[in-house]
Design a protein around this motif. Structure first.
Motif, PDB file in Angstrom:
ATOM      1  N   GLU A  15      29.037  24.868  31.378  1.00 38.85           N
ATOM      2  CA  GLU A  15      28.369  25.141  32.652  1.00 38.85           C
ATOM      3  C   GLU A  15      27.105  24.293  32.812  1.00 38.85           C
ATOM      4  N   GLN A  16      26.385  24.114  31.732  1.00 35.81           N
ATOM      5  CA  GLN A  16      25.181  23.284  31.790  1.00 35.81           C
ATOM      6  C   GLN A  16      25.527  21.841  32.156  1.00 35.81           C
ATOM      7  N   ALA A  17      26.597  21.332  31.569  1.00 39.56           N
ATOM      8  CA  ALA A  17      27.011  19.952  31.863  1.00 39.56           C
ATOM      9  C   ALA A  17      27.408  19.801  33.327  1.00 39.56           C
ATOM     10  N   TYR A  18      28.164  20.745  33.851  1.00 40.85           N
ATOM     11  CA  TYR A  18      28.559  20.684  35.259  1.00 40.85           C
ATOM     12  C   TYR A  18      27.341  20.808  36.173  1.00 40.85           C
ATOM     13  N   HIS A  19      26.460  21.734  35.827  1.00 40.06           N
ATOM     14  CA  HIS A  19      25.276  21.971  36.650  1.00 40.06           C
ATOM     15  C   HIS A  19      24.436  20.702  36.764  1.00 40.06           C
ATOM     16  N   GLU A  20      24.179  20.064  35.629  1.00 38.87           N
ATOM     17  CA  GLU A  20      23.362  18.852  35.629  1.00 38.87           C
ATOM     18  C   GLU A  20      24.057  17.713  36.382  1.00 38.87           C
ATOM     19  N   SER A  21      25.357  17.599  36.206  1.00 41.71           N
ATOM     20  CA  SER A  21      26.109  16.516  36.844  1.00 41.71           C
ATOM     21  C   SER A  21      26.176  16.674  38.361  1.00 41.71           C
ATOM     22  N   PHE A  22      26.338  17.911  38.825  1.00 42.61           N
ATOM     23  CA  PHE A  22      26.431  18.141  40.268  1.00 42.61           C
ATOM     24  C   PHE A  22      25.070  17.994  40.955  1.00 42.61           C
ATOM     25  N   LEU A  23      23.992  18.270  40.224  1.00 42.66           N
ATOM     26  CA  LEU A  23      22.664  18.122  40.805  1.00 42.66           C
ATOM     27  C   LEU A  23      22.241  16.656  40.875  1.00 42.66           C
ATOM     28  N   ASP A  24      22.703  15.867  39.921  1.00 41.45           N
ATOM     29  CA  ASP A  24      22.288  14.461  39.832  1.00 41.45           C
ATOM     30  C   ASP A  24      23.490  13.600  39.452  1.00 41.45           C
ATOM     31  N   ALA A  25      23.953  12.820  40.396  1.00 47.56           N
ATOM     32  CA  ALA A  25      25.140  11.995  40.169  1.00 47.56           C
ATOM     33  C   ALA A  25      24.934  10.995  39.041  1.00 47.56           C
ATOM     34  N   GLN A  26      23.682  10.692  38.727  1.00 44.77           N
ATOM     35  CA  GLN A  26      23.387   9.733  37.657  1.00 44.77           C
ATOM     36  C   GLN A  26      23.165  10.422  36.307  1.00 44.77           C
ATOM     37  N   ALA A  27      23.218  11.729  36.313  1.00 44.27           N
ATOM     38  CA  ALA A  27      22.954  12.469  35.070  1.00 44.27           C
ATOM     39  C   ALA A  27      24.022  12.170  34.025  1.00 44.27           C
ATOM     40  N   LEU A  54      28.400  34.868  29.234  1.00 46.63           N
ATOM     41  CA  LEU A  54      27.498  35.455  30.221  1.00 46.63           C
ATOM     42  C   LEU A  54      26.713  34.341  30.917  1.00 46.63           C
ATOM     43  N   THR A  55      27.425  33.599  31.758  1.00 46.16           N
ATOM     44  CA  THR A  55      26.837  32.527  32.552  1.00 46.16           C
ATOM     45  C   THR A  55      27.074  32.831  34.024  1.00 46.16           C
ATOM     46  N   LEU A  56      26.307  32.202  34.877  1.00 49.78           N
ATOM     47  CA  LEU A  56      26.423  32.466  36.311  1.00 49.78           C
ATOM     48  C   LEU A  56      27.825  32.180  36.825  1.00 49.78           C
ATOM     49  N   GLY A  57      28.357  31.007  36.496  1.00 45.33           N
ATOM     50  CA  GLY A  57      29.671  30.637  37.011  1.00 45.33           C
ATOM     51  C   GLY A  57      30.771  31.570  36.558  1.00 45.33           C
ATOM     52  N   VAL A  58      30.767  31.926  35.276  1.00 44.17           N
ATOM     53  CA  VAL A  58      31.804  32.815  34.743  1.00 44.17           C
ATOM     54  C   VAL A  58      31.692  34.200  35.361  1.00 44.17           C
ATOM     55  N   MET A  59      30.475  34.719  35.451  1.00 50.22           N
ATOM     56  CA  MET A  59      30.321  36.076  35.985  1.00 50.22           C
ATOM     57  C   MET A  59      30.676  36.142  37.467  1.00 50.22           C
ATOM     58  N   LYS A  60      30.348  35.109  38.225  1.00 52.98           N
ATOM     59  CA  LYS A  60      30.727  35.100  39.641  1.00 52.98           C
ATOM     60  C   LYS A  60      32.248  35.008  39.795  1.00 52.98           C
ATOM     61  N   ALA A  61      32.898  34.284  38.884  1.00 49.10           N
ATOM     62  CA  ALA A  61      34.357  34.199  38.928  1.00 49.10           C
ATOM     63  C   ALA A  61      34.989  35.564  38.674  1.00 49.10           C
ATOM     64  N   TRP A  62      34.438  36.311  37.702  1.00 57.53           N
ATOM     65  CA  TRP A  62      34.955  37.651  37.447  1.00 57.53           C
ATOM     66  C   TRP A  62      34.670  38.577  38.627  1.00 57.53           C
ATOM     67  N   GLU A  63      33.539  38.395  39.256  1.00 63.49           N
ATOM     68  CA  GLU A  63      33.245  39.210  40.441  1.00 63.49           C
ATOM     69  C   GLU A  63      34.297  38.997  41.518  1.00 63.49           C
ATOM     70  N   SER A  64      34.710  37.767  41.698  1.00 61.79           N
ATOM     71  CA  SER A  64      35.692  37.469  42.749  1.00 61.79           C
ATOM     72  C   SER A  64      37.051  38.086  42.453  1.00 61.79           C
ATOM     73  N   LEU A  65      37.318  38.332  41.166  1.00 67.08           N
ATOM     74  CA  LEU A  65      38.584  38.969  40.787  1.00 67.08           C
ATOM     75  C   LEU A  65      38.538  40.478  40.995  1.00 67.08           C
ATOM     76  N   GLN A  66      37.342  41.003  41.205  1.00 69.61           N
ATOM     77  CA  GLN A  66      37.127  42.428  41.496  1.00 69.61           C
ATOM     78  C   GLN A  66      37.611  43.343  40.369  1.00 69.61           C
ATOM     79  N   THR A  67      37.301  42.937  39.148  1.00 67.73           N
ATOM     80  CA  THR A  67      37.649  43.769  37.995  1.00 67.73           C
ATOM     81  C   THR A  67      36.413  44.321  37.282  1.00 67.73           C
ATOM     82  N   LEU A  68      35.220  43.932  37.727  1.00 69.38           N
ATOM     83  CA  LEU A  68      34.001  44.416  37.090  1.00 69.38           C
ATOM     84  C   LEU A  68      33.605  45.778  37.643  1.00 69.38           C
TER      85      LEU A  68
END
Length: 420
Positions: A120-132, A199-213
């Protein structure tokens, strides 16, 4: 014990280790469950406000402080948890693989996602900065077999190595396959278990969308996960690691090791029905396979650690599966669902819950299914809802793990008695 052939060996447990939302140590886990403590709390991280519910079951001890800054460059949190749990198990077993013994140990590890924090950290940095540019160690930290690789390096394990990823059943599968390898004489020792740190933002939001929490209880949020209760609404995500040392009885006896329990059965089946919806028939087949391997009749199971996630569908299906296999006897088996207290540890769940089951076996006390409030006609068995229950005659215990993708893994352990 009966054996299928002269080459089959008895498999015993000589060490256990745990990192859980209750803290560090297998004994900490067992006592916390007995006493009904909850590891569920609101996450105190900046991104928690982006979630519908920030309830989770995190490991609170400063895990990263146990490793040097240089070592942490290649260690995702999931591997850090794995290393600490495995270290406890090996210490208890009294094993040192720095010499030739490491050639005879197999490594069997489970994880649902692997290095979620690093990815998640790698994706976050890459999406914020194309040169990252991601850290050079990104790949080795997030790859699924990263924990297994780090375990082998740390403890000099040089036998076969396997990583299993079957969602919630991952570490139960790892334990089962390790059991088979020792049983068949393919390895003398096995370090088996699993870890999860998602327990990362992306993973937890994905589980929220599945409506199993689980929906947070407005008054007592720590009680929000309520397995087998009519007002159940889902599970709470957690993190942790569980490790067990398995070896042949003859090996343990030869080196004078303390034997904690014996693993006697393992069943693994696939539903082949739906990617997320469980199937009672598939679960029942896994239970029957484990009983057959253990040479046990259904009425010889004294207690069950249920998968018991607290979802509306899942708990009802598991109840039906138990009725298929155990018939009328199902109503007389104490059933504990410990995820109510330590959360759903996903790929680590099977191993951590097996350690809890072995603790119950050793102490003759089964933990409660906490936070149960209301009977459900679809879940009408004995779920130990009154609190921890003393079972002086507890001799065999079964642990269920059922994962997305339709994989079912069931393990059976019993109190160890010396071969005649």
């Amino acid at each position: 014990m009966n054996t299928e052939s002269a080459g089959v060996q008895r498999v015993v447990v000589t060490g256990v280790g745990v990192l859980s939302p209750f803290g560090e140590g297998a004994e900490v886990l067992v006592r916390a469950l007995e006493e009904g403590h909850s590891g569920v709390r609101f996450l105190e991280v900046p991104w928690a406000k982006s979630l519908n519910s920030a309830l989770a079951a995190p490991v609170l001890i400063p895990v990263e402080s146990r490793f040097t800054k240089l070592r942490r460059l290649t260690l995702d949190r999931v591997a850090q948890l794995a290393l600490l749990a495995a270290g406890e198990a090996l210490t208890q077993a009294g094993l040192d693989f720095s010499g030739d013994e490491g050639l005879h140990c197999g490594l069997f590890w489970g994880t649902g996602i692997g290095g979620a924090t690093t990815l998640e950290q790698a994706y976050h940095e890459s999406f914020l900065d194309a040169q990252a540019r991601p850290r050079p160690t990104t790949i080795v930290a997030f790859m699924a077999n990263g924990s297994a690789g780090q375990l082998s390096i740390e403890f000099k394990i040089r036998g076969p190595s396997f990583t299993y990823s079957s969602a919630c059943s991952s570490s139960a599968v790892a334990l089962g396959e390790a059991f088979l390898a020792v049983r068949q004489g393919r390895v003398r020792y096995a370090l088996a278990g699993g870890s999860e740190a998602l327990l990362t933002l992306g993973v937890m939001k994905a589980w929220e969308s599945l409506q199993t929490l689980a929906k947070p209880d407005p008054v007592h949020p720590e009680t929000s996960c309520r397995p087998f209760s009519r007002d159940r609404s889902g599970f709470i995500l957690g993190e942790g690691a569980g490790a067990l040392i398995l070896e042949s009885e003859s090996s343990a006896q030869a080196r004078g090791a303390t034997i904690l329990a014996e693993i006697v059965g393992y069943g693994n089946t696939t539903d082949a029905g739906h990617i997320t919806q469980p199937d009672a028939g598939g679960q029942a087949r896994a239970i029957q396979e484990a009983l057959h391997m253990a040479h046990l009749a259904p009425d010889q199971i004294d207690a069950i650690n249920a998968h018991g996630t607290g979802t509306v569908v899942g708990d009802g299906v598991e109840t039906r599966a138990l009725k298929i296999v155990f018939g009328d006897h199902a109503a007389h088996i104490p059933i504990s669902a410990t995820k109510a207290l330590h959360g759903h540890l996903m790929g680590a769940a099977g191993a951590v819950e097996m350690v809890a089951a072995l603790g119950a076996l050793r102490r003759g006390i089964v933990p409660p299914t906490a936070h149960w409030t209301t009977p459900d006609p679809a879940c009408d068995l004995d779920y130990v809802t009154e609190g921890a229950r003393a079972l002086p005659a507890l001799n065999t215990i079964m642990s269920n793990s059922f994962g997305f993708g339709g994989n079912n893994a069931v393990l059976i352990a019993r109190r160890y008695t010396v071969s005649p």
